[in-house]
Design a protein around this motif. Sequence first.
Motif, mmCIF file in Angstrom:
data_model
loop_
_atom_site.group_PDB
_atom_site.id
_atom_site.type_symbol
_atom_site.label_atom_id
_atom_site.label_comp_id
_atom_site.label_asym_id
_atom_site.label_seq_id
_atom_site.Cartn_x
_atom_site.Cartn_y
_atom_site.Cartn_z
ATOM 1 N N ILE A 82 0.843 -1.195 0.000
ATOM 2 C CA ILE A 82 0.000 0.000 0.000
ATOM 3 C C ILE A 82 0.879 1.246 0.000
ATOM 4 N N ARG A 83 1.939 1.220 0.783
ATOM 5 C CA ARG A 83 2.847 2.388 0.816
ATOM 6 C C ARG A 83 3.460 2.618 -0.555
ATOM 7 N N GLN A 84 3.786 1.539 -1.269
ATOM 8 C CA GLN A 84 4.350 1.679 -2.619
ATOM 9 C C GLN A 84 3.345 2.317 -3.575
ATOM 10 N N GLU A 85 2.087 1.976 -3.417
ATOM 11 C CA GLU A 85 1.065 2.564 -4.287
ATOM 12 C C GLU A 85 0.898 4.054 -4.019
ATOM 13 N N TYR A 86 1.277 4.471 -2.834
ATOM 14 C CA TYR A 86 1.201 5.900 -2.483
ATOM 15 C C TYR A 86 2.603 6.509 -2.335
ATOM 16 N N SER A 87 3.540 6.001 -3.102
ATOM 17 C CA SER A 87 4.934 6.439 -2.972
ATOM 18 C C SER A 87 5.131 7.912 -3.300
ATOM 19 N N TRP A 88 4.189 8.487 -4.016
ATOM 20 C CA TRP A 88 4.290 9.907 -4.392
ATOM 21 C C TRP A 88 3.957 10.846 -3.232
ATOM 22 N N ILE A 89 3.442 10.285 -2.147
ATOM 23 C CA ILE A 89 3.112 11.094 -0.968
ATOM 24 C C ILE A 89 4.256 11.018 0.033
ATOM 25 N N PRO A 90 4.788 12.143 0.500
ATOM 26 C CA PRO A 90 5.892 12.113 1.480
ATOM 27 C C PRO A 90 5.440 11.551 2.822
ATOM 28 N N ASP A 91 6.380 10.981 3.553
ATOM 29 C CA ASP A 91 6.072 10.329 4.822
ATOM 30 C C ASP A 91 5.306 11.218 5.793
ATOM 31 N N GLN A 92 5.665 12.486 5.865
ATOM 32 C CA GLN A 92 5.037 13.364 6.847
ATOM 33 C C GLN A 92 3.552 13.590 6.571
ATOM 34 N N ILE A 93 3.131 13.284 5.354
ATOM 35 C CA ILE A 93 1.709 13.371 5.009
ATOM 36 C C ILE A 93 1.064 11.983 5.040
ATOM 37 N N TYR A 94 1.798 11.000 4.509
ATOM 38 C CA TYR A 94 1.229 9.641 4.422
ATOM 39 C C TYR A 94 0.960 9.052 5.801
ATOM 40 N N ARG A 95 1.920 9.151 6.693
ATOM 41 C CA ARG A 95 1.797 8.498 7.989
ATOM 42 C C ARG A 95 0.538 8.914 8.759
ATOM 43 N N PRO A 96 0.283 10.212 8.959
ATOM 44 C CA PRO A 96 -0.936 10.573 9.709
ATOM 45 C C PRO A 96 -2.226 10.201 8.973
ATOM 46 N N LYS A 97 -2.222 10.287 7.635
ATOM 47 C CA LYS A 97 -3.424 9.917 6.882
ATOM 48 C C LYS A 97 -3.702 8.423 6.994
ATOM 49 N N ARG A 98 -2.683 7.619 6.801
ATOM 50 C CA ARG A 98 -2.828 6.171 6.912
ATOM 51 C C ARG A 98 -3.225 5.796 8.335
ATOM 52 N N LYS A 99 -2.609 6.423 9.308
ATOM 53 C CA LYS A 99 -2.921 6.153 10.713
ATOM 54 C C LYS A 99 -4.390 6.439 11.006
ATOM 55 N N GLN A 100 -4.908 7.530 10.482
ATOM 56 C CA GLN A 100 -6.305 7.886 10.708
ATOM 57 C C GLN A 100 -7.254 6.869 10.090
ATOM 58 N N ILE A 101 -6.903 6.395 8.901
ATOM 59 C CA ILE A 101 -7.725 5.371 8.240
ATOM 60 C C ILE A 101 -7.785 4.111 9.098
ATOM 61 N N LEU A 102 -6.643 3.680 9.602
ATOM 62 C CA LEU A 102 -6.588 2.473 10.414
ATOM 63 C C LEU A 102 -7.332 2.662 11.735
ATOM 64 N N GLN A 103 -7.202 3.834 12.316
ATOM 65 C CA GLN A 103 -7.907 4.110 13.575
ATOM 66 C C GLN A 103 -9.416 4.106 13.359
ATOM 67 N N ASN A 104 -9.849 4.598 12.216
ATOM 68 C CA ASN A 104 -11.282 4.581 11.905
ATOM 69 C C ASN A 104 -11.807 3.150 11.841
#
Length: 223
Positions: A167-189
């Motif tokens: 999944i991270r590879q599919e979103y490789s164009w997004i920098p970590d500082q943006i990807y991490r909180p967004k992905r974290k929020q999805i998982l928390q939901n």
Amino acid sequence: MQHLTGSIHALKSQWDRAMKPFQVNPHLSQNLFIELVAAYSNPKRFYHNLNHVKQVLTTIEEIREHRLTPQLTTLDFSIIRVAAWFHDIFYDPKSDDNEEKSANYAELALNQLKLPIAPIRRIKTLILQTKTHQASANELDCQILLDADLAILGTAELDYYSYAYAIRQEYSWIPDQIYRPKRKQILQNFCQRERLYLTNPMFNQFEERARQNLQVEISLLSS
């Protein structure tokens, strides 16, 4: 088609099984299968590819084999199988209407195969509901597709890690500082839901492990 790998041959058999009840034109059906394989084989698809389709189809059959309720014995699994084939036919991480595009593509393609209107409408509805991963209590067919789509969450630790990395590879164009909180929020939901899995067979077998996997990834994303 003469040089298909064993894996593709197996998928072709599953596709033919899904199409068989509708008595479609074999030539048109084969052409559509080739289109599906081509779309899911896009090299930019690290997770939403043919392996994912295979896992969804396999999980659908595993749920069917339980037959724990009268509804499971009478449910039209061909509709669920066809929806599984089309549910990610469009997948662009930069787009927010993949489900709508996939549903519309399925409707057009299945009309060309001359499937009856009612199954096409239901298939389209099932695909659209993969956007929110919500289903009402009387939508058992939708519950099965959604649970199969999320089967990866309840897999062994290494398989889950491979999924998260893909999944991270599919979103490789997004920098970590943006990807991490967004992905974290999805998982928390997901973790905040009363149930990750809507069908009892999936809930009983994979719910606990899926929640553990999600919590581990959330912790890694927070580190």
